[in-house]
Structure formats: structure tokens, C-alpha cells
Scaffold this motif. Structure first.
Motif, PDB file in Angstrom:
ATOM      1  N   ALA A  36       4.663  -4.528  -7.030  1.00 38.48           N
ATOM      2  CA  ALA A  36       3.245  -4.026  -7.337  1.00 38.48           C
ATOM      3  C   ALA A  36       2.338  -5.169  -7.287  1.00 38.48           C
ATOM      4  O   ALA A  36       2.346  -6.353  -7.792  1.00 38.48           O
ATOM      5  N   GLY A  37       1.062  -4.909  -7.113  1.00 39.98           N
ATOM      6  CA  GLY A  37      -0.065  -5.878  -7.024  1.00 39.98           C
ATOM      7  C   GLY A  37      -0.384  -6.660  -5.450  1.00 39.98           C
ATOM      8  O   GLY A  37      -1.314  -7.300  -5.455  1.00 39.98           O
ATOM      9  N   ASN A  38       0.758  -6.500  -4.777  1.00 32.02           N
ATOM     10  CA  ASN A  38       0.576  -7.136  -3.398  1.00 32.02           C
ATOM     11  C   ASN A  38      -0.153  -6.357  -2.529  1.00 32.02           C
ATOM     12  O   ASN A  38      -0.593  -4.974  -2.596  1.00 32.02           O
ATOM     13  N   THR A  39      -0.513  -7.027  -1.459  1.00 26.15           N
ATOM     14  CA  THR A  39      -1.599  -6.502  -0.209  1.00 26.15           C
ATOM     15  C   THR A  39      -0.625  -6.046   0.768  1.00 26.15           C
ATOM     16  O   THR A  39       0.197  -6.925   1.211  1.00 26.15           O
ATOM     17  N   VAL A  40      -0.606  -4.875   1.292  1.00 26.62           N
ATOM     18  CA  VAL A  40       0.224  -4.475   2.444  1.00 26.62           C
ATOM     19  C   VAL A  40      -0.629  -4.243   3.605  1.00 26.62           C
ATOM     20  O   VAL A  40      -1.460  -3.297   3.331  1.00 26.62           O
ATOM     21  N   ILE A  41      -0.196  -4.534   4.710  1.00 28.28           N
ATOM     22  CA  ILE A  41      -0.823  -4.251   6.059  1.00 28.28           C
ATOM     23  C   ILE A  41       0.135  -3.644   6.991  1.00 28.28           C
ATOM     24  O   ILE A  41       1.132  -4.299   7.315  1.00 28.28           O
ATOM     25  N   LEU A  42      -0.267  -2.463   7.498  1.00 30.11           N
ATOM     26  CA  LEU A  42       0.685  -1.725   8.347  1.00 30.11           C
ATOM     27  C   LEU A  42      -0.068  -1.679   9.878  1.00 30.11           C
ATOM     28  O   LEU A  42      -1.440  -1.393   9.722  1.00 30.11           O
ATOM     29  N   ARG A  64      -6.164  10.528   3.157  1.00 28.51           N
ATOM     30  CA  ARG A  64      -7.970  10.549   2.895  1.00 28.51           C
ATOM     31  C   ARG A  64      -8.350   9.325   1.881  1.00 28.51           C
ATOM     32  O   ARG A  64      -7.187   9.365   1.238  1.00 28.51           O
ATOM     33  N   GLN A  65      -9.197   9.003   1.935  1.00 24.63           N
ATOM     34  CA  GLN A  65      -9.735   7.530   1.079  1.00 24.63           C
ATOM     35  C   GLN A  65      -9.672   7.885  -0.184  1.00 24.63           C
ATOM     36  O   GLN A  65      -9.015   7.333  -1.213  1.00 24.63           O
ATOM     37  N   ASN A  66      -9.961   9.476  -0.847  1.00 26.52           N
ATOM     38  CA  ASN A  66      -9.673   9.836  -2.078  1.00 26.52           C
ATOM     39  C   ASN A  66      -8.311  10.180  -2.407  1.00 26.52           C
ATOM     40  O   ASN A  66      -8.018  10.425  -3.823  1.00 26.52           O
ATOM     41  N   ASP A  67      -7.426  10.083  -1.937  1.00 24.12           N
ATOM     42  CA  ASP A  67      -5.992  10.130  -2.106  1.00 24.12           C
ATOM     43  C   ASP A  67      -5.346   8.985  -2.696  1.00 24.12           C
ATOM     44  O   ASP A  67      -4.486   8.996  -3.481  1.00 24.12           O
ATOM     45  N   VAL A  87       0.655  -0.073  -5.894  1.00 24.07           N
ATOM     46  CA  VAL A  87       1.234   0.439  -7.211  1.00 24.07           C
ATOM     47  C   VAL A  87       2.093   1.437  -6.828  1.00 24.07           C
ATOM     48  O   VAL A  87       2.453   1.864  -5.555  1.00 24.07           O
ATOM     49  N   PRO A  88       3.234   1.726  -7.708  1.00 27.43           N
ATOM     50  CA  PRO A  88       4.271   2.507  -7.590  1.00 27.43           C
ATOM     51  C   PRO A  88       4.107   3.814  -6.971  1.00 27.43           C
ATOM     52  O   PRO A  88       4.797   4.362  -5.961  1.00 27.43           O
ATOM     53  N   SER A  89       2.987   4.295  -7.051  1.00 29.39           N
ATOM     54  CA  SER A  89       2.590   5.718  -6.479  1.00 29.39           C
ATOM     55  C   SER A  89       2.146   5.555  -4.890  1.00 29.39           C
ATOM     56  O   SER A  89       1.947   6.699  -4.120  1.00 29.39           O
ATOM     57  N   ASP A  90       2.284   4.636  -4.663  1.00 27.54           N
ATOM     58  CA  ASP A  90       2.037   4.143  -3.032  1.00 27.54           C
ATOM     59  C   ASP A  90       3.145   4.249  -2.229  1.00 27.54           C
ATOM     60  O   ASP A  90       3.224   4.183  -1.061  1.00 27.54           O
ATOM     61  N   ASP A  91       4.342   4.295  -3.009  1.00 26.95           N
ATOM     62  CA  ASP A  91       5.722   4.552  -2.198  1.00 26.95           C
ATOM     63  C   ASP A  91       5.694   5.718  -1.242  1.00 26.95           C
ATOM     64  O   ASP A  91       4.997   6.803  -1.571  1.00 26.95           O
TER      65      ASP A  91
END
Length: 168
Positions: A36-42, A64-67, A87-91
Motif C-alpha cells: 500500500a502506498g506505492n505507485t503502480v503503472i500498467l 471511471r475517474q470517480n471510481d 490502497v487495498p481497495s485497488d485489488d
């Protein structure tokens, strides 16, 4: 001598082709386990003629941006998505679809965000334990595990100061 260029309407100057990946080597890692806290690039770099449109999905739903509270950035014609401070909700499973009128291709990444905590049922002897390590309490020696495992835990702070907790 002057040149005359003649273009016949309805024809393109280059051959049309369906989308294809251009940077496959940057797409090999499909599972991203990140603290958590890292930046992820796909990345889903694609080419085609006509130029493909790229749409990103999270768990099969259009993103969508507001998701996401802090949103996300799209770069390179939407072919790169950047999440700052995960954050964990980005799983979840992130799929990019590149398409033009001749076809489409897709690629899926899995993002597993690890919340950082200290687990364990052991005593410290003036040791400093990193709060970025996860410990299981069912072994004699601490063992790294994934967060979110229910049970007893002990929060270990700097030195030998400890505080007991119950279920997480």
C-alpha cells in the motif's frame, strides 16, 4: 519541376491493420503484488491502422475517474494507466482493450495491494522489527505472510515496547 499529388477519395495512404501489441516485454508481468502506498503503472502499448482506441476495465467494469478516491492518470493515448498511492481497495483484475474497426485485443493484469502490519506471538529482545513485515503467529519463528489473516496479533514497535491486540 513541380510535383502533383493525387489522392483518390476513400483510399488510405498506408495499409490498414488490426491492433497489435508493440511493447510485449513490458506486459510480461501480469501479477503485481505491491505494498500500500506505492505507485503502480500498467502498460498496454498497441498500434494499428486506424489507431486503436484503448479502454480500461477493473473486474470487467469500465473504469471511471470517480471510481477511485485519488483517481488515476492515463498517458500515451490511454495505453498507460498510473495509480498513485495504491490502497487495498485497488485489488482486482485490470484489463485493457485496444480496438479499431478491424478488430480488438486485450490484456489482463492482476493487482494485489498488501496492507502493511506486524503479526506474531513472540517476544522481542531489544530488536527493532520493521512495520513493513507481516508475521504469522502459529510457528516458532516468524514467517512472512499476506495481510488480512484473522487471529491473535501483537504489534511490535521500536525496541522492546509491545502492545497486545485481539482479532484483526
Amino acid at each position: 519541376m513541380s510535383k502533383v499529388v493525387v489522392r483518390i477519395l476513400g483510399q488510405t495512404s498506408s495499409k490498414e491493420f488490426k491492433p497489435r501489441w508493440t511493447r510485449v516485454e513490458r506486459m510480461q508481468k501480469t501479477l503485481h503484488v505491491e505494498p500500500a502506498g506505492n505507485t503502480v503503472i500498467l502498460r498496454c502499448r498497441a498500434e494499428g491502422n486506424p489507431t486503436p482506441n484503448v479502454i480500461w476495465y477493473k473486474n470487467n467494469k469500465t473504469m471511471r475517474q470517480n471510481d477511485r478516491i485519488s483517481g488515476f492518470k492515463l498517458k500515451n493515448n490511454d495505453q498507460t494507466i498510473i495509480f498513485e498511492t495504491v490502497v487495498p481497495s485497488d485489488d482486482g483484475f485490470y484489463m485493457c482493450v485496444a480496438s479499431n474497426r478491424l478488430g480488438s485485443i486485450n490484456h489482463t493484469y492482476e493487482l494485489d495491494v498488501q496492507e502493511l502490519a506486524v503479526w506474531g506471538n513472540f517476544k522481542t529482545k531489544k530488536r527493532t522489527w520493521s512495520s513493513s513485515t507481516l508475521y504469522r503467529n502459529d510457528t516458532k519463528h516468524p514467517q512472512e505472510i499476506k495481510s488480512g489473516v484473522p487471529g491473535q496479533f501483537e504489534v511490535i514497535e521500536r525496541g522492546d515496547t509491545t502492545s497486545q491486540g485481539s482479532e484483526y
